[in-house]
Structure formats: C-alpha cells, structure tokens
Design an enzyme around this catalytic site. Structure first.
Site, PDB file in Angstrom:
ATOM      1  N   LYS A 225      62.446  90.307  11.807  1.00 26.11           N
ATOM      2  CA  LYS A 225      61.267  90.020  10.979  1.00 26.11           C
ATOM      3  C   LYS A 225      61.595  89.059   9.831  1.00 26.11           C
ATOM      4  O   LYS A 225      62.770  88.856   9.498  1.00 26.11           O
ATOM      5  CB  LYS A 225      60.688  91.345  10.462  1.00 26.11           C
ATOM      6  CG  LYS A 225      60.182  92.265  11.590  1.00 26.11           C
ATOM      7  CD  LYS A 225      59.476  93.498  11.034  1.00 26.11           C
ATOM      8  CE  LYS A 225      58.963  94.387  12.156  1.00 26.11           C
ATOM      9  NZ  LYS A 225      58.179  95.540  11.635  1.00 26.11           N
TER      10      LYS A 225
ATOM     11  N   TYR B 194      49.680  92.621  16.381  1.00 24.16           N
ATOM     12  CA  TYR B 194      49.615  93.994  15.847  1.00 24.16           C
ATOM     13  C   TYR B 194      48.187  94.548  15.888  1.00 24.16           C
ATOM     14  O   TYR B 194      47.842  95.419  15.093  1.00 24.16           O
ATOM     15  CB  TYR B 194      50.174  94.030  14.426  1.00 24.16           C
ATOM     16  CG  TYR B 194      51.703  94.089  14.366  1.00 24.16           C
ATOM     17  CD1 TYR B 194      52.394  95.233  14.786  1.00 24.16           C
ATOM     18  CD2 TYR B 194      52.454  93.035  13.875  1.00 24.16           C
ATOM     19  CE1 TYR B 194      53.783  95.307  14.731  1.00 24.16           C
ATOM     20  CE2 TYR B 194      53.847  93.100  13.818  1.00 24.16           C
ATOM     21  CZ  TYR B 194      54.501  94.250  14.244  1.00 24.16           C
ATOM     22  OH  TYR B 194      55.880  94.329  14.183  1.00 24.16           O
TER      23      TYR B 194
ATOM     24  N   ASN C 288      60.807  95.988   7.265  1.00 26.87           N
ATOM     25  CA  ASN C 288      61.837  96.823   7.901  1.00 26.87           C
ATOM     26  C   ASN C 288      62.669  96.076   8.948  1.00 26.87           C
ATOM     27  O   ASN C 288      63.150  96.669   9.914  1.00 26.87           O
ATOM     28  CB  ASN C 288      61.223  98.116   8.451  1.00 26.87           C
ATOM     29  CG  ASN C 288      60.116  97.855   9.446  1.00 26.87           C
ATOM     30  OD1 ASN C 288      59.913  96.718   9.860  1.00 26.87           O
ATOM     31  ND2 ASN C 288      59.413  98.899   9.849  1.00 26.87           N
TER      32      ASN C 288
ATOM     33  N   HIS D 227      61.543  94.572  14.811  1.00 30.95           N
ATOM     34  CA  HIS D 227      60.525  95.219  15.650  1.00 30.95           C
ATOM     35  C   HIS D 227      61.150  95.609  16.976  1.00 30.95           C
ATOM     36  O   HIS D 227      62.017  94.890  17.487  1.00 30.95           O
ATOM     37  CB  HIS D 227      59.364  94.234  15.921  1.00 30.95           C
ATOM     38  CG  HIS D 227      58.477  94.658  17.066  1.00 30.95           C
ATOM     39  ND1 HIS D 227      57.473  95.572  16.899  1.00 30.95           N
ATOM     40  CD2 HIS D 227      58.483  94.324  18.387  1.00 30.95           C
ATOM     41  CE1 HIS D 227      56.876  95.774  18.096  1.00 30.95           C
ATOM     42  NE2 HIS D 227      57.476  95.015  18.996  1.00 30.95           N
TER      43      HIS D 227
ATOM     44  N   GLU E 286      54.299  92.151  25.134  1.00 31.60           N
ATOM     45  CA  GLU E 286      54.816  91.456  23.951  1.00 31.60           C
ATOM     46  C   GLU E 286      55.766  90.313  24.344  1.00 31.60           C
ATOM     47  O   GLU E 286      55.771  89.261  23.704  1.00 31.60           O
ATOM     48  CB  GLU E 286      55.524  92.460  23.037  1.00 31.60           C
ATOM     49  CG  GLU E 286      54.547  93.445  22.412  1.00 31.60           C
ATOM     50  CD  GLU E 286      55.194  94.628  21.708  1.00 31.60           C
ATOM     51  OE1 GLU E 286      54.435  95.490  21.215  1.00 31.60           O
ATOM     52  OE2 GLU E 286      56.435  94.703  21.661  1.00 31.60           O
TER      53      GLU E 286
HETATM   54  P1  ATP Z   1      57.449  97.984  14.938  1.00 30.64           P
HETATM   55  O1  ATP Z   1      56.201  98.124  15.781  1.00 30.64           O
HETATM   56  O2  ATP Z   1      57.408  96.802  14.015  1.00 30.64           O
HETATM   57  O3  ATP Z   1      58.693  98.057  15.751  1.00 30.64           O
HETATM   58  P2  ATP Z   1      57.364 100.782  14.366  1.00 30.64           P
HETATM   59  O4  ATP Z   1      57.006 100.931  15.811  1.00 30.64           O
HETATM   60  O5  ATP Z   1      58.587 101.518  13.897  1.00 30.64           O
HETATM   61  O6  ATP Z   1      57.533  99.261  13.976  1.00 30.64           O
HETATM   62  P3  ATP Z   1      54.578 101.067  13.752  1.00 30.64           P
HETATM   63  O7  ATP Z   1      53.937 102.381  13.472  1.00 30.64           O
HETATM   64  O8  ATP Z   1      54.344 100.417  15.076  1.00 30.64           O
HETATM   65  O9  ATP Z   1      56.154 101.222  13.462  1.00 30.64           O
HETATM   66  O10 ATP Z   1      54.140 100.078  12.586  1.00 30.64           O
HETATM   67  C1  ATP Z   1      54.251  98.675  12.761  1.00 30.64           C
HETATM   68  C2  ATP Z   1      54.739  98.060  11.477  1.00 30.64           C
HETATM   69  O11 ATP Z   1      53.739  98.200  10.482  1.00 30.64           O
HETATM   70  C3  ATP Z   1      55.970  98.708  10.860  1.00 30.64           C
HETATM   71  O12 ATP Z   1      57.189  98.294  11.415  1.00 30.64           O
HETATM   72  C4  ATP Z   1      55.850  98.268   9.427  1.00 30.64           C
HETATM   73  O13 ATP Z   1      56.302  96.922   9.265  1.00 30.64           O
HETATM   74  C5  ATP Z   1      54.359  98.329   9.212  1.00 30.64           C
HETATM   75  N1  ATP Z   1      53.977  99.632   8.649  1.00 30.64           N
HETATM   76  C6  ATP Z   1      53.914 100.816   9.298  1.00 30.64           C
HETATM   77  N2  ATP Z   1      53.550 101.813   8.463  1.00 30.64           N
HETATM   78  C7  ATP Z   1      53.385 101.225   7.254  1.00 30.64           C
HETATM   79  C8  ATP Z   1      53.009 101.702   5.965  1.00 30.64           C
HETATM   80  N3  ATP Z   1      52.740 102.983   5.757  1.00 30.64           N
HETATM   81  N4  ATP Z   1      52.949 100.808   4.958  1.00 30.64           N
HETATM   82  C9  ATP Z   1      53.218  99.497   5.150  1.00 30.64           C
HETATM   83  N5  ATP Z   1      53.579  98.984   6.354  1.00 30.64           N
HETATM   84  C10 ATP Z   1      53.663  99.833   7.376  1.00 30.64           C
HETATM   85 MG    MG Z   2      55.471  99.820  16.733  1.00 25.26          MG
END
Ligand code: ATP
Ligand code: MG
Length: 138
Positions: free
Chosen positions: A10, A50, A113, A116, A127
């Site tokens: 990211k 997303y 974070n 992804h 994706e």
């Molecule tokens: P990713 O899909 O990016 O691998 P993930 O599967 O661990 O991450 P998801 O629940 O799919 O988590 O959320 C997608 C992304 O949205 C997260 O990686 C983060 O960048 C963002 N995100 C998720 N929860 C929050 C939150 N509470 N506040 C801010 N950003 C968030």
């Molecule tokens: Mg995710």
C-alpha cells in the site's frame, strides 16, 4: 485449496521505502511472483476495488489513502496461497498483528496497514484480473 493470491504493497509502505523489505518477507515465506507492477489507482479505481466496503464509515478515507500514491500490485503463487498469505500479513489492525507478520513489522495503523491480501480464491482471481492482463502474468 488455492495456489494463487493477490496483494498490494500500500502507499504508506511504498512511501516509507519498505517495498524491498516486504518483498523479501514474501519471498522468504515461499511465494513465487506471477505478476508485479508499480501503479497508482485513481480515487475512482480505488473505490471500485474496495466497493465491498462502500457502506462502511471508513470507505472515503480508505479510497483517498489507496489513491494517495503508488502501490505495488502482485499476484503470488504457493500451495494454499490465500490462507497462508493472510497469515503472513497478520491482523488488519497492526496492534493485534502477531510477531513475524508483515503488518506487525511495517503497518502503522488500522487504516495505513502496509499491505493487502485477498480474502478468498474467488476474490483473488477478481482482484488479479482487475490489475493485470493475461500477458502480464507468468
Ligand atoms: P485488506 O482487504 O486491505 O487486505 P483486511 O482484509 O485485513 O485488509 P478489510 O476488513 O478488508 O481488512 O478492510 C479493508 C481495509 O480498509 C483495511 O486493510 C484498512 O486499510 C481499511 N480499514 C478497515 N477497517 C478500518 C477502520 N476501522 N478504520 C480505517 N480503515 C479501516
Ligand atoms: Mg480485505
């Protein structure tokens, strides 16, 4: 059991100079790179990627962040790729990520974070196709 997953390094991790460190962790964990490029998503493309989170309160912030700079997009191959890669990246919130995971090492917050990882075989295929054409996969 799937053998391919999709990842993005990211914008936060690219800005912090962690592309090489993260690729080393991916390589050391036994994943083969099938496709890879440095790319920047527009706000619109990030929103499309997303879209599943479009009703969540953090959606606008997420799309702004994901379009704030270049990302490294990649398709990775390994037995049990989706599940094993989710283990390697660690919990969404780095405060909860285990020692040895990419997010423990390089993520700074739940929003920023570092990486992804696809959450299912079906999404990995969708994706991957979102970022790469057939001639860009090896
Ligand atoms: P990713 O899909 O990016 O691998 P993930 O599967 O661990 O991450 P998801 O629940 O799919 O988590 O959320 C997608 C992304 O949205 C997260 O990686 C983060 O960048 C963002 N995100 C998720 N929860 C929050 C939150 N509470 N506040 C801010 N950003 C968030
Ligand atoms: Mg995710």
């Amino acid at each position: 059991m799937s053998n391919r997953t999709f990842t993005m390094i990211k914008p936060d991790a690219v800005r912090a100079g962690n592309i090489g460190n993260i690729l080393k962790m991916i390589n050391d964990a036994g994943f083969r790179i099938v496709a890879m490029k440095l790319s920047k998503m527009s706000m619109e493309r990030a929103g499309e990627f997303y879209a599943v989170h479009s009703e969540r309160p953090f959606y606008g912030e997420l799309c702004e962040f994901m379009s704030s700079g270049p990302i490294v997009a990649a398709i990775l191959e390994k037995d049990n790729a989706v599940e094993d890669f989710r283990k390697l990246i660690g919990a969404t919130n780095p405060a909860q990520a285990e020692e040895g995971t990419i997010r423990k090492a390089y993520a700074t917050s739940v929003g920023e974070n570092a990486v992804h990882g696809s959450d299912s075989d079906e999404n990995a295929a969708i994706e991957g196709a979102f970022h790469f054409s057939g001639t860009e996969m090896f």
